[in-house]
Scaffold this motif. Structure first.
Motif, PDB file in Angstrom:
ATOM      1  N   ALA A 137       0.822  -1.249   0.071  1.00 16.57           N
ATOM      2  CA  ALA A 137       0.063   0.068  -0.122  1.00 16.57           C
ATOM      3  C   ALA A 137       1.034   1.166   0.115  1.00 16.57           C
ATOM      4  O   ALA A 137       0.685   2.239  -0.765  1.00 16.57           O
ATOM      5  N   HIS A 138       2.106   1.305   0.727  1.00 13.87           N
ATOM      6  CA  HIS A 138       3.149   2.180   0.673  1.00 13.87           C
ATOM      7  C   HIS A 138       3.438   2.447  -0.826  1.00 13.87           C
ATOM      8  O   HIS A 138       3.447   3.776  -1.127  1.00 13.87           O
ATOM      9  N   ALA A 139       3.820   1.594  -1.389  1.00 12.88           N
ATOM     10  CA  ALA A 139       4.305   1.706  -2.711  1.00 12.88           C
ATOM     11  C   ALA A 139       3.567   2.409  -3.480  1.00 12.88           C
ATOM     12  O   ALA A 139       3.768   2.971  -4.628  1.00 12.88           O
ATOM     13  N   ALA A 140       2.018   1.845  -3.486  1.00 12.28           N
ATOM     14  CA  ALA A 140       1.123   2.552  -4.220  1.00 12.28           C
ATOM     15  C   ALA A 140       0.628   3.763  -3.824  1.00 12.28           C
ATOM     16  O   ALA A 140      -0.501   4.381  -4.407  1.00 12.28           O
ATOM     17  N   SER A 141       1.090   4.266  -2.663  1.00  9.04           N
ATOM     18  CA  SER A 141       0.643   5.711  -2.064  1.00  9.04           C
ATOM     19  C   SER A 141      -0.961   5.555  -1.632  1.00  9.04           C
ATOM     20  O   SER A 141      -1.581   6.659  -1.807  1.00  9.04           O
ATOM     21  N   ALA A 142      -1.342   4.201  -1.320  1.00  7.73           N
ATOM     22  CA  ALA A 142      -2.620   3.749  -0.691  1.00  7.73           C
ATOM     23  C   ALA A 142      -2.836   4.252   0.692  1.00  7.73           C
ATOM     24  O   ALA A 142      -4.006   3.948   1.146  1.00  7.73           O
ATOM     25  N   VAL A 143      -1.898   4.617   1.498  1.00  9.81           N
ATOM     26  CA  VAL A 143      -1.976   4.501   2.682  1.00  9.81           C
ATOM     27  C   VAL A 143      -0.874   5.833   3.094  1.00  9.81           C
ATOM     28  O   VAL A 143       0.088   6.022   2.457  1.00  9.81           O
ATOM     29  N   ARG A 144      -1.283   6.164   4.334  1.00  7.38           N
ATOM     30  CA  ARG A 144      -0.162   7.199   4.757  1.00  7.38           C
ATOM     31  C   ARG A 144       1.229   6.736   4.615  1.00  7.38           C
ATOM     32  O   ARG A 144       1.393   5.784   5.264  1.00  7.38           O
ATOM     33  N   ALA A 145       2.106   7.789   4.489  1.00  8.33           N
ATOM     34  CA  ALA A 145       3.624   7.381   4.347  1.00  8.33           C
ATOM     35  C   ALA A 145       4.093   7.150   5.747  1.00  8.33           C
ATOM     36  O   ALA A 145       5.305   6.491   5.890  1.00  8.33           O
ATOM     37  N   ASP A 146       3.593   7.715   6.721  1.00  8.77           N
ATOM     38  CA  ASP A 146       4.169   7.636   8.192  1.00  8.77           C
ATOM     39  C   ASP A 146       3.678   6.877   8.972  1.00  8.77           C
ATOM     40  O   ASP A 146       3.986   6.590  10.285  1.00  8.77           O
ATOM     41  N   VAL A 147       2.793   5.788   8.452  1.00  4.24           N
ATOM     42  CA  VAL A 147       2.295   4.758   9.602  1.00  4.24           C
ATOM     43  C   VAL A 147       3.164   3.468   9.286  1.00  4.24           C
ATOM     44  O   VAL A 147       3.584   3.012   8.234  1.00  4.24           O
ATOM     45  N   THR A 148       3.494   2.644  10.475  1.00  6.09           N
ATOM     46  CA  THR A 148       4.042   1.609  10.584  1.00  6.09           C
ATOM     47  C   THR A 148       3.187   0.454  10.802  1.00  6.09           C
ATOM     48  O   THR A 148       2.162   0.332  11.387  1.00  6.09           O
TER      49      THR A 148
END
Length: 200
Positions: free
Chosen positions: A148-159
């Protein structure tokens, strides 16, 4: 002439059939218990679970000598089902799959909140009782989060740790709102939490 030993195949087949039958009975008990705990609460007796599952009381007591053992088995079985769903979602290569899995995890928690509360009260920790299964689920969440990070489908700062904390928080929020018995209300609360993971 040396006599040949008897063919062990029939006994082996019989043992396998018995083991398969025992597994089926155990699965039936687990599914029935999960449904009854969700609809009737934890007060349902082991004998009633046996009756509804279509097995003898001895079968339930043999597999689960105490209610706590059944609670734990139900909770672990639910995690295994979530892991299976996560594997299917991972194979689909959908960047939105993270939200599908988290939504299912939150719904599962809402349906089984009574069981989870009972385990907490008995000081059972699923991560300790079933570390491999819990780790598998966390790993799948991390993998789907990375996608999801790679697709910018989720906040970049969430772990991944924060995502797992939000899922646990969703259980508490649903319980606090008294929404355990309402799938629509529980799903609405879960959606509010998931919306917070979307990119700004």
């Amino acid at each position: 002439m040396t006599s040949q030993p008897p063919d062990p195949a029939p006994a082996t087949r019989g043992d396998r059939e018995l083991r398969a039958d025992a597994r089926r009975n155990r699965e039936r008990v687990l599914r029935t218990a999960q449904q009854l705990f969700a609809t009737d609460g934890l007060g349902v007796s082991l004998d009633e679970i046996a009756r509804r599952a279509g097995v003898g009381p001895g079968t339930v007591h043999r597999h689960f000598p105490a209610k706590e053992a059944l609670y734990l088995a139900v909770a672990i079985d639910q995690i295994r089902q979530l892991v299976a769903e996560a594997e299917t979602l991972t194979a689909a290569e959908d960047p939105e799959a993270l939200y599908s899995l988290l939504s299912r995890m939150m719904a599962n928690g809402a349906e089984n909140v009574a069981v989870k509360s009972a385990l907490v009260a008995a000081e059972f920790d699923l991560r300790t009782a079933a570390p491999d299964v819990a780790a598998d689920l966390t790993r799948h969440v991390a993998d789907l989060l990375e996608r999801a990070h790679a697709a910018s489908a989720v906040r970049a700062d969430v772990t991944a740790d924060e995502v797992m904390a939000l899922v646990a928080g969703a259980f508490a929020a649903i319980r606090h709102a008294g929404a355990e018995t309402s799938r629509d209300r529980a799903a609405h609360i879960a959606q509010l939490i998931l919306d917070g993971l979307r990119p700004r």
